[in-house]
Design an enzyme around this catalytic site. Structure first.
Site, PDB file in Angstrom:
ATOM      1  CE  LYS A   1     -11.342   1.397 -10.429  1.00  0.00           C
ATOM      2  NZ  LYS A   1     -10.419   0.359 -10.074  1.00  0.00           N
TER       3      LYS A   1
ATOM      4  CG  ASN B   1      -7.897  -3.653  -4.106  1.00  0.00           C
ATOM      5  OD1 ASN B   1      -9.026  -3.853  -4.216  1.00  0.00           O
ATOM      6  ND2 ASN B   1      -7.514  -3.044  -2.902  1.00  0.00           N
TER       7      ASN B   1
ATOM      8  CG  ASP C   1      -2.092   0.908   0.946  1.00  0.00           C
ATOM      9  OD1 ASP C   1      -3.377   0.229   0.989  1.00  0.00           O
ATOM     10  OD2 ASP C   1      -2.182   2.151   0.969  1.00  0.00           O
TER      11      ASP C   1
ATOM     12  CG  ASP D   1       2.583   6.148  -5.891  1.00  0.00           C
ATOM     13  OD1 ASP D   1       1.513   5.480  -6.685  1.00  0.00           O
ATOM     14  OD2 ASP D   1       2.468   7.448  -5.865  1.00  0.00           O
ATOM     15  CB  VAL D   2       0.278   0.949  -7.954  1.00  0.00           C
ATOM     16  CG1 VAL D   2       0.008  -0.373  -6.671  1.00  0.00           C
ATOM     17  CG2 VAL D   2      -0.611   1.674  -7.794  1.00  0.00           C
TER      18      VAL D   2
ATOM     19  CE1 TYR E   1     -12.634   4.432  -9.263  1.00  0.00           C
ATOM     20  CE2 TYR E   1     -14.800   3.825 -10.239  1.00  0.00           C
ATOM     21  CZ  TYR E   1     -13.921   3.632  -9.344  1.00  0.00           C
ATOM     22  OH  TYR E   1     -13.957   2.480  -8.658  1.00  0.00           O
TER      23      TYR E   1
ATOM     24  CB  THR F   1     -14.098   0.845   1.275  1.00  0.00           C
ATOM     25  OG1 THR F   1     -14.350   1.877  -0.094  1.00  0.00           O
ATOM     26  CG2 THR F   1     -14.776  -0.543   0.861  1.00  0.00           C
ATOM     27  N   GLY F   2     -13.343   3.063   2.945  1.00  0.00           N
ATOM     28  CA  GLY F   2     -12.833   4.471   2.937  1.00  0.00           C
ATOM     29  C   GLY F   2     -12.567   5.159   1.756  1.00  0.00           C
TER      30      GLY F   2
HETATM   31  P1  NAD Z   1     -10.014   2.173  -0.112  1.00  0.00           P
HETATM   32  O1  NAD Z   1      -9.497   3.520  -0.088  1.00  0.00           O
HETATM   33  O2  NAD Z   1     -10.650   1.363   1.127  1.00  0.00           O
HETATM   34  O3  NAD Z   1      -8.749   1.121  -0.506  1.00  0.00           O
HETATM   35  C1  NAD Z   1      -7.990   1.408  -1.504  1.00  0.00           C
HETATM   36  C2  NAD Z   1      -6.365   1.347  -1.051  1.00  0.00           C
HETATM   37  O4  NAD Z   1      -5.698   1.500  -1.952  1.00  0.00           O
HETATM   38  C3  NAD Z   1      -6.041   2.195   0.416  1.00  0.00           C
HETATM   39  O5  NAD Z   1      -5.503   1.599   1.115  1.00  0.00           O
HETATM   40  C4  NAD Z   1      -5.204   3.060  -0.680  1.00  0.00           C
HETATM   41  O6  NAD Z   1      -4.192   3.609   0.495  1.00  0.00           O
HETATM   42  C5  NAD Z   1      -4.659   2.251  -1.553  1.00  0.00           C
HETATM   43  N1  NAD Z   1      -3.931   3.238  -2.619  1.00  0.00           N
HETATM   44  C6  NAD Z   1      -4.596   4.402  -3.149  1.00  0.00           C
HETATM   45  N2  NAD Z   1      -3.588   4.785  -4.095  1.00  0.00           N
HETATM   46  C7  NAD Z   1      -2.633   4.038  -4.417  1.00  0.00           C
HETATM   47  C8  NAD Z   1      -1.285   4.166  -4.811  1.00  0.00           C
HETATM   48  N3  NAD Z   1      -0.851   5.147  -5.510  1.00  0.00           N
HETATM   49  N4  NAD Z   1      -0.317   2.821  -4.698  1.00  0.00           N
HETATM   50  C9  NAD Z   1      -0.636   1.925  -3.681  1.00  0.00           C
HETATM   51  N5  NAD Z   1      -1.821   1.974  -2.937  1.00  0.00           N
HETATM   52  C10 NAD Z   1      -2.798   2.769  -3.052  1.00  0.00           C
HETATM   53  O7  NAD Z   1     -11.259   1.675  -1.202  1.00  0.00           O
HETATM   54  P2  NAD Z   1     -11.675   0.458  -1.780  1.00  0.00           P
HETATM   55  O8  NAD Z   1     -13.188   0.617  -1.840  1.00  0.00           O
HETATM   56  O9  NAD Z   1     -11.460  -0.723  -0.915  1.00  0.00           O
HETATM   57  O10 NAD Z   1     -11.085   0.208  -3.190  1.00  0.00           O
HETATM   58  C11 NAD Z   1     -10.164  -0.725  -3.691  1.00  0.00           C
HETATM   59  C12 NAD Z   1     -10.729  -0.986  -5.189  1.00  0.00           C
HETATM   60  O11 NAD Z   1     -11.850  -1.368  -5.322  1.00  0.00           O
HETATM   61  C13 NAD Z   1     -10.432   0.293  -5.855  1.00  0.00           C
HETATM   62  O12 NAD Z   1      -9.497  -0.253  -7.224  1.00  0.00           O
HETATM   63  C14 NAD Z   1     -11.771   0.920  -6.169  1.00  0.00           C
HETATM   64  O13 NAD Z   1     -11.586   1.601  -7.489  1.00  0.00           O
HETATM   65  C15 NAD Z   1     -12.420  -0.438  -6.441  1.00  0.00           C
HETATM   66  N6  NAD Z   1     -13.873  -0.399  -6.336  1.00  0.00           N
HETATM   67  C16 NAD Z   1     -14.337   0.040  -5.206  1.00  0.00           C
HETATM   68  C17 NAD Z   1     -15.690   0.156  -4.870  1.00  0.00           C
HETATM   69  C18 NAD Z   1     -16.607   0.542  -3.735  1.00  0.00           C
HETATM   70  O14 NAD Z   1     -17.837   0.769  -4.049  1.00  0.00           O
HETATM   71  N7  NAD Z   1     -15.771   0.648  -2.668  1.00  0.00           N
HETATM   72  C19 NAD Z   1     -16.609  -0.155  -6.221  1.00  0.00           C
HETATM   73  C20 NAD Z   1     -15.871  -0.810  -7.556  1.00  0.00           C
HETATM   74  C21 NAD Z   1     -14.529  -0.623  -7.436  1.00  0.00           C
END
Ligand code: NAD
Length: 257
Positions: free
Chosen positions: A153, A83, A34, A56-57, A149, A184-185
């Site tokens: 995606k 993810n 992360d 940082d990815v 976004y 989520t956050g």
């Molecule tokens: P989240 O914010 O709880 O988790 C995302 C994590 O990614 C965080 O820990 C953050 O620090 C990390 N992150 C962000 N940028 C980064 C980077 N450059 N390098 C490394 N780490 C990084 O959010 P989530 O909802 O758990 O999201 C996870 C994935 O699911 C994302 O790709 C999001 O687009 C996708 N998603 C989420 C939802 C939803 O409703 N929550 C719906 C569809 C897709």
């Protein structure tokens, strides 16, 4: 017996944390990557034998360092879950700041490319591996995010298909999961990563409150991070070995509308 290694990016929170935990319970050694190292350490602390790495990815040198460290610690990579991601504040094209566009594409799409490219150097010589990308309903529909976004995606879905075709004969499957509305956050984390100047995104979007979710999602409720982790574990399992290039929608029926 040594455990097979599963790398999860964005593992410090939400869906990534749930995927890391579920893969750990299914017997994988987990490398939790992360940008927020403290949160990745928290995830790893609760999974026996797991380790945390900061990267940082969207920065290839950091990706290389983290993947190299994980491979040195655990051995070959069997599963990669791409993810990590951020939201874009739901801006339409005409109002989207160029810097926000670039940052979202960098993390959500280029990040998947960079981590996958690095991990393929581990998987291809061994002739097997599973890659699972976190797309979104916004990777298939024109809603669920703003211009950046949704473009990112959709790009993840396309990249998944291209790589499935390219590597299917070399023992590697590449699939994606398309979550619907999962609490989520994501909003506050995205806000923090995009930094000052981006308007408050807490009330923007299509599934912000319970009434909106009921109107949008046939199930009438948001999903759980465990629902998404279950889909990821299935795609990582032997039962999914003939599934390649697929987008697995986990959204309570939202997209069926
Ligand atoms: P989240 O914010 O709880 O988790 C995302 C994590 O990614 C965080 O820990 C953050 O620090 C990390 N992150 C962000 N940028 C980064 C980077 N450059 N390098 C490394 N780490 C990084 O959010 P989530 O909802 O758990 O999201 C996870 C994935 O699911 C994302 O790709 C999001 O687009 C996708 N998603 C989420 C939802 C939803 O409703 N929550 C719906 C569809 C897709």
């Amino acid at each position: 017996m040594t455990k097979a290694l599963a790398i999860v990016t964005g593992a410090g929170s939400g869906i990534g944390r749930a995927c890391a935990s579920a893969l750990g319970k299914r017997g994988f050694a987990v490398a939790a990557i992360d940008i927020d190292e403290a949160s990745a350490r928290e995830t790893a602390r609760d999974i026996p034998g797991a380790r945390a790495y900061r990267a940082d990815v969207s920065v290839s040198a950091q990706v290389d360092a983290a993947v190299s460290a994980a491979v040195a610690d655990f051995g070959p990579v069997e599963v990669l879950v791409n993810n990590a991601g951020i939201l874009d504040g739901y801006f339409n094209a005409e109002e989207m700041d160029e810097a926000v566009w670039r940052k979202v594409i960098d993390i959500d799409l280029t990040g998947v490319f960079l981590v996958t490219k690095r991990v393929l150097h581990e998987m291809l010589p061994r002739g097997h591996g599973r890659i699972i990308n976190m797309a979104s309903v916004a990777g298939l529909n024109g809603t669920g995010g703003g211009a950046a976004y949704i473009a990112a995606k959709h790009g993840v879905v396309g990249l998944t298909r291209q790589m499935a075709v390219a590597y299917g004969a070399r023992g590697i499957t590449v699939n994606c999961v398309c979550p619907g509305a999962i609490p989520t956050g994501l909003r506050p984390h995205s806000q923090a990563i995009l930094g000052p100047g981006v308007p408050d995104m807490s009330a923007r979007g299509v599934a912000v409150n319970d009434d909106q979710v009921r109107a949008l999602v046939p199930a009438g409720v948001r999903g759980k991070v465990e629902d998404i982790a279950g889909a990821v574990c299935f795609l990582a399992s032997p039962e999914a070995s003939y599934i390649n290039g697929h987008s697995l929608v986990v959204d309570g029926g939202w997209r069926a509308k």
